[in-house]
Enzyme design. Structure first.
Site, PDB file in Angstrom:
ATOM      1  N   HIS A 312       0.847  -1.203   0.000  1.00  0.00           N
ATOM      2  CA  HIS A 312       0.000   0.000   0.000  1.00  0.00           C
ATOM      3  C   HIS A 312       0.876   1.244   0.000  1.00  0.00           C
ATOM      4  O   HIS A 312       0.604   2.189  -0.747  1.00  0.00           O
ATOM      5  CB  HIS A 312      -0.911  -0.019   1.230  1.00  0.00           C
ATOM      6  CG  HIS A 312      -1.792   1.174   1.359  1.00  0.00           C
ATOM      7  ND1 HIS A 312      -2.774   1.461   0.438  1.00  0.00           N
ATOM      8  CD2 HIS A 312      -1.830   2.178   2.287  1.00  0.00           C
ATOM      9  CE1 HIS A 312      -3.392   2.580   0.801  1.00  0.00           C
ATOM     10  NE2 HIS A 312      -2.843   3.034   1.913  1.00  0.00           N
ATOM     11  N   GLU A 323       3.642  -0.557   7.759  1.00  0.00           N
ATOM     12  CA  GLU A 323       3.338  -1.615   6.797  1.00  0.00           C
ATOM     13  C   GLU A 323       4.570  -2.474   6.526  1.00  0.00           C
ATOM     14  O   GLU A 323       4.478  -3.704   6.463  1.00  0.00           O
ATOM     15  CB  GLU A 323       2.815  -1.033   5.486  1.00  0.00           C
ATOM     16  CG  GLU A 323       2.426  -2.141   4.505  1.00  0.00           C
ATOM     17  CD  GLU A 323       1.977  -1.643   3.146  1.00  0.00           C
ATOM     18  OE1 GLU A 323       1.485  -2.459   2.355  1.00  0.00           O
ATOM     19  OE2 GLU A 323       2.129  -0.434   2.873  1.00  0.00           O
TER      20      GLU A 323
END
Length: 417
Positions: A312, A323
């Site tokens: 992402h 992330e």
């Protein structure tokens, strides 16, 4: 009853890199960027200088490319037009360009799930300015149908005579990934044979840029060098670059596709969706990890069987770090990971679908896209395919992540057909 296998039979894209899947992919693999100075409005005007003056705009798109009649152009905000352009390409590749006239396709079993994170904000901005400057009688009668988020799905359904479900998910930057996952569920349950899925976004306007900049979410340190502004995982990242565009996948049951002789581009083998339930913009990675684990479980895969991840990674300081740490904790720090927003900017509600398209193309070509501007990384991942595409890779399964404001997470797994 066993689930029906769900495959991708068509794809379409209108992006800052090109007006088709092929042109977008070619530019991405060549290491080109779609980021430049904002041209949709004057963000650098001295009397109201914006903190962020860069964006990833779609260039050269004309309303006629949407497939709508000219009389209907004013009824559609830019996000709808871009989205219909992607729908047109996807249906064409799937061999369904004339689906509304097909005697062999049951159109009551063809669904449309096309979302947008924000919808027609430029149309709202224009209507407000007209109201303020000229009065209520001058507001366009087309304002409402132009700005409604569900009118992309509605216009697509009408244009092609598709009579199955007609739905518009809105889940911030996870929107189009949710659309794809929900399309998978509809086919698996037997509710549809074909689902047109994906999303569109076109909110590069003064209101959106000012609002995101006020949150300190946008890059503001690279106005003089726009090509360097979107830099996922790089230590100098200072916020995301807003992008616009659309991407659409035609999902189909494998049995239905085989019956009509359609080619499988990839298999959509896994879908996971979760919530962080902690904060509207920040998360510790627990929810996103569960989304990845659920997608892997559904695909019947172990982490070491995944060939690559499309992250992402929006180029925000905390988001990219979280992330990367989560991906590394699940797959190990050496998993090849591409962050294509370095080239496209962040398409908000359309990002997940565009990155799904790129994931399918990686499976088909054995090429991992580059992460642009990755000069000095400071995250847990050690292989982020920096700056140059990687060719000749044995790509069997790709996991693609999409996370959104409100703590919503989606992971999709695409597998070689």
């Amino acid at each position: 009853m066993p689930h029906q296998a769900v495959i991708v039979t068509g794809m379409g894209a209108v992006s800052p890199l090109g007006l088709s899947v092929a042109s977008s992919w070619e530019a991405l693999i060549k290491g080109q960027t779609g980021v430049g100075p904002i041209t949709h409005f004057n963000a650098a005007a001295p009397e109201r200088e914006f903190a962020c003056q860069v964006a990833a705009e779609v260039k050269g798109f004309e309303a006629a490319m949407s497939g709508l009649e000219p009389k209907d152009f004013k009824k559609a905000d830019r996000f709808i037009l871009l989205g219909l352009g992607a729908v047109k390409e996807a249906l064409n590749q799937a061999g369904l360009a004339e689906i509304q006239h097909s005697p062999t396709i049951d159109r009551t079993r063809v669904a449309v799930i096309l979302g947008t994170g924000i919808g027609g904000l430029p149309a709202m901005e224009e209507a407000y300015n007209t109201l303020k400057e000229k009065g209520p009688k001058r507001v366009s009668p087309f304002f409402i149908p132009a700005m409604l988020p569900n009118l992309l799905a509605g216009q697509a359904s009408i244009l092609y005579g598709l009579q199955g479900a007609n739905v518009c998910p809105v889940s911030a930057c996870a929107t189009s990934a949710h659309a794809i996952g929900w399309g998978k569920r509809m086919i698996e349950s037997g509710e549809a044979d074909i689902v047109i899925t994906g999303g569109a976004e076109a909110t590069i306007c003064a209101t959106a840029i000012a609002g995101f900049a006020a949150m300190r979410a946008l890059s503001s340190q690279f106005n003089a060098t726009p090509a360097l502004a979107s830099r996922p995982f790089d230590a100098a990242r200072d916020g995301f670059v807003m992008g616009e565009g659309a991407a659409v996948l035609v999902l189909e049951s494998a049995a239905h596709a085989a019956k009509r002789g359609a080619k499988a581009l990839a298999k959509l083998s896994g879908f996971g969706q979760t919530a962080d339930a902690s904060h509207i913009t920040l998360a510790d990675g627990t929810g996103s990890r569960r989304a990845m684990e659920l997608a892997l479980r559904e695909a019947g895969l172990q982490p070491n069987e995944v060939s690559a991840v499309n992250a992402h990674a929006t180029s925000t300081p905390l988001g990219d770090e979280a992330e990367a740490a989560t991906i590394a904790s699940l797959f190990g720090p050496c998993i090849p990971t591409s962050a294509t927003k370095g080239a496209t900017g962040h398409l908000l509600g359309a990002a997940g679908a565009l990155e799904a398209v790129f994931s399918v193309l990686s499976l088909q070509t054995g090429i991992l896209p580059p992460t642009l501007n990755a000069e000095n990384t400071n995250v847990a991942l050690t292989d982020i395919v920096p700056n140059t595409a990687r060719h000749g890779v044995n790509v069997q399964h790709v996991l693609s992540n999409s996370f959104g404001f409100g703590g919503t997470n989606v992971s999709l797994v695409f597998s070689k057909a």
